[in-house]
Design an enzyme around this catalytic site. Sequence first.
Site, PDB file in Angstrom:
ATOM      1  N   HIS A   1      -7.544 -31.226 -16.462  1.00 53.93           N
ATOM      2  CA  HIS A   1      -6.653 -32.046 -15.610  1.00 53.93           C
ATOM      3  C   HIS A   1      -6.225 -33.338 -16.320  1.00 53.93           C
ATOM      4  O   HIS A   1      -5.930 -34.334 -15.656  1.00 53.93           O
ATOM      5  CB  HIS A   1      -7.309 -32.412 -14.273  1.00 53.93           C
ATOM      6  CG  HIS A   1      -7.901 -31.244 -13.555  1.00 53.93           C
ATOM      7  ND1 HIS A   1      -7.214 -30.509 -12.630  1.00 53.93           N
ATOM      8  CD2 HIS A   1      -9.134 -30.667 -13.650  1.00 53.93           C
ATOM      9  CE1 HIS A   1      -7.987 -29.533 -12.161  1.00 53.93           C
ATOM     10  NE2 HIS A   1      -9.162 -29.603 -12.785  1.00 53.93           N
TER      11      HIS A   1
ATOM     12  N   SER B   1      12.678 -46.594 -35.105  1.00 54.07           N
ATOM     13  CA  SER B   1      13.690 -46.837 -34.076  1.00 54.07           C
ATOM     14  C   SER B   1      14.774 -47.724 -34.672  1.00 54.07           C
ATOM     15  O   SER B   1      14.497 -48.603 -35.483  1.00 54.07           O
ATOM     16  CB  SER B   1      13.034 -47.536 -32.885  1.00 54.07           C
ATOM     17  OG  SER B   1      13.991 -48.288 -32.180  1.00 54.07           O
TER      18      SER B   1
ATOM     19  N   LYS C   1       8.395 -49.523 -33.941  1.00 43.79           N
ATOM     20  CA  LYS C   1       8.182 -48.140 -33.506  1.00 43.79           C
ATOM     21  C   LYS C   1       7.925 -47.151 -34.641  1.00 43.79           C
ATOM     22  O   LYS C   1       8.503 -47.258 -35.708  1.00 43.79           O
ATOM     23  CB  LYS C   1       9.421 -47.627 -32.723  1.00 43.79           C
ATOM     24  CG  LYS C   1       9.715 -48.329 -31.439  1.00 43.79           C
ATOM     25  CD  LYS C   1       8.778 -47.987 -30.287  1.00 43.79           C
ATOM     26  CE  LYS C   1       8.733 -46.534 -29.912  1.00 43.79           C
ATOM     27  NZ  LYS C   1       9.877 -46.126 -29.105  1.00 43.79           N
TER      28      LYS C   1
ATOM     29  N   GLU D   1       8.143 -33.674 -31.112  1.00 42.17           N
ATOM     30  CA  GLU D   1       9.061 -33.669 -29.962  1.00 42.17           C
ATOM     31  C   GLU D   1      10.153 -32.615 -30.140  1.00 42.17           C
ATOM     32  O   GLU D   1      10.525 -31.905 -29.200  1.00 42.17           O
ATOM     33  CB  GLU D   1       9.713 -35.045 -29.789  1.00 42.17           C
ATOM     34  CG  GLU D   1       8.749 -36.102 -29.277  1.00 42.17           C
ATOM     35  CD  GLU D   1       9.376 -37.490 -29.316  1.00 42.17           C
ATOM     36  OE1 GLU D   1       9.937 -37.913 -28.305  1.00 42.17           O
ATOM     37  OE2 GLU D   1       9.323 -38.156 -30.371  1.00 42.17           O
TER      38      GLU D   1
END
Length: 472
Positions: A156, A277, A283, A290
């Site tokens: 979970h 970024s 970043k 992804e």
Amino acid sequence: MTKLWGGRFSKNTDALVEEFNSSISFDWRLYKQDILGSIAHATMLSKCNIITEEDRDLIIKGLKEILAEIENNSFEFKVSLEDIHLNIEKVLTDKIGQAGGRLHTARSRNDQVALDTHMYLKEEIKEVSNLILSMQEAIIEVCNKYPKTIMPGYTHLQRAQPILFSHHLLAYFFMLERDFRRFKGAFESADIMPLGAGALAGTTYPIDRHMVADELKFSRVYENSLDAVSDRDYILEFMSAASILMMHLSRISEEIILWCSSEFSFVELDDAHATGSSIMPQKKNPDIPELVRGKTGRVFGHLIALLTVTKGLPLAYNKDLQEDKEGLFDTIDTIKFSLAVYKEILLGMKVNEVRMRAVLRDDFSNATDMADYLVKKGMPFRQAHEVAGKCVAYCIAEKKALLDLSLEEFKSFSELFSEDVLEAMQIETCVDKRNSFGGTGSSQVQKTLQIAAGIISKEKETVSVYKAKTHF
Ligand code: ARG
């Protein structure tokens, strides 16, 4: 331009229709298979005395020239010639005259496209299988690099019990093993030779389909001519295996993306495998996992698209089936790229062992072991679960970790506790005691790694079988 099938027509094809109907922009990829298939067909036709040996030799010489022209980029693919089969046949006939016109005896484009795609897919399954193997080897290498690293195991997405990091990664090894086996099933289905269906009904010429199958390294021949030209199951099987593989890669991607976040900080991707970024200088983004997660969508989509195309199609060939190829090619490209890039991601990834271990200090993921401790002292498990739960509630109220409790505090929950409880609940002990088959205990994980090495050698043998049954 006059069409190879133009005899019964009195008008030229409409330009828009010609473009819509054409598949050469994508099926050019089948050129090697098409040429090899034609050489095998011509060889069989001459052995069966359907064409002369002179014609056969002219055909083979012409086809070899075309192969060289395609490979050195001097061959011009024409939309007006519709597809790879007609593009090659037309140029062959221009080169060698009448003999070229004899190549298509006892053959139809319907069986030709089926043959090419079967051969193409066999080659690609060999490549994909090799890439799966390399990713599995990378997993083993990372496991050996971090043999003692402990991390929280989750259910979970809540911390549940401590596990070895290598145990977690090995779960993906076995998913990939099942993927490998599914592709093996797809290979067997692609390893059936369709040529000689003669469009749909077989042919009146005395052909020898088994001779063509041997020449082209197929294990079997389609037993039914209608099935030979209508079957796309082998592509669907490949796409199903590809979809499940991408689902696995998407799951590991999701985990790595989470682990890269500041909230987790469990791993850091190599600078060569991450991106920055354009606005936020701090970043470091996990674009590659992804993208793999994102590309999973198109692979699922291609499977559903082809299932939908084939659902409700009457026998035998229908032009709808031309829609099988773009999705298939894109599926192949996507899974090959994803597997190759994943191997690099895993090998380059730095694991933050200190952080992983630190979060386990006060997160109660040793509570099961407290209950197990009481069970071993004679308490029934349900009661032990209750006692451990009460201890956890007490610690939460007191802002303590389980290991901070004094012996008196332990004893206030049960008289069965004695000094050895602290040792039993050490995180390292919790992991190492889980020595059931397939568990996270380090001696078990060592055994699992040996099983994994055995699987790798078996898979290598399978790839050698693929090599013996393919051409390139
Ligand atoms: N380009 C076609 C395909 O990919 C080849 C077979 C065409 N056959 C035909 N009778 N039109 O499916």
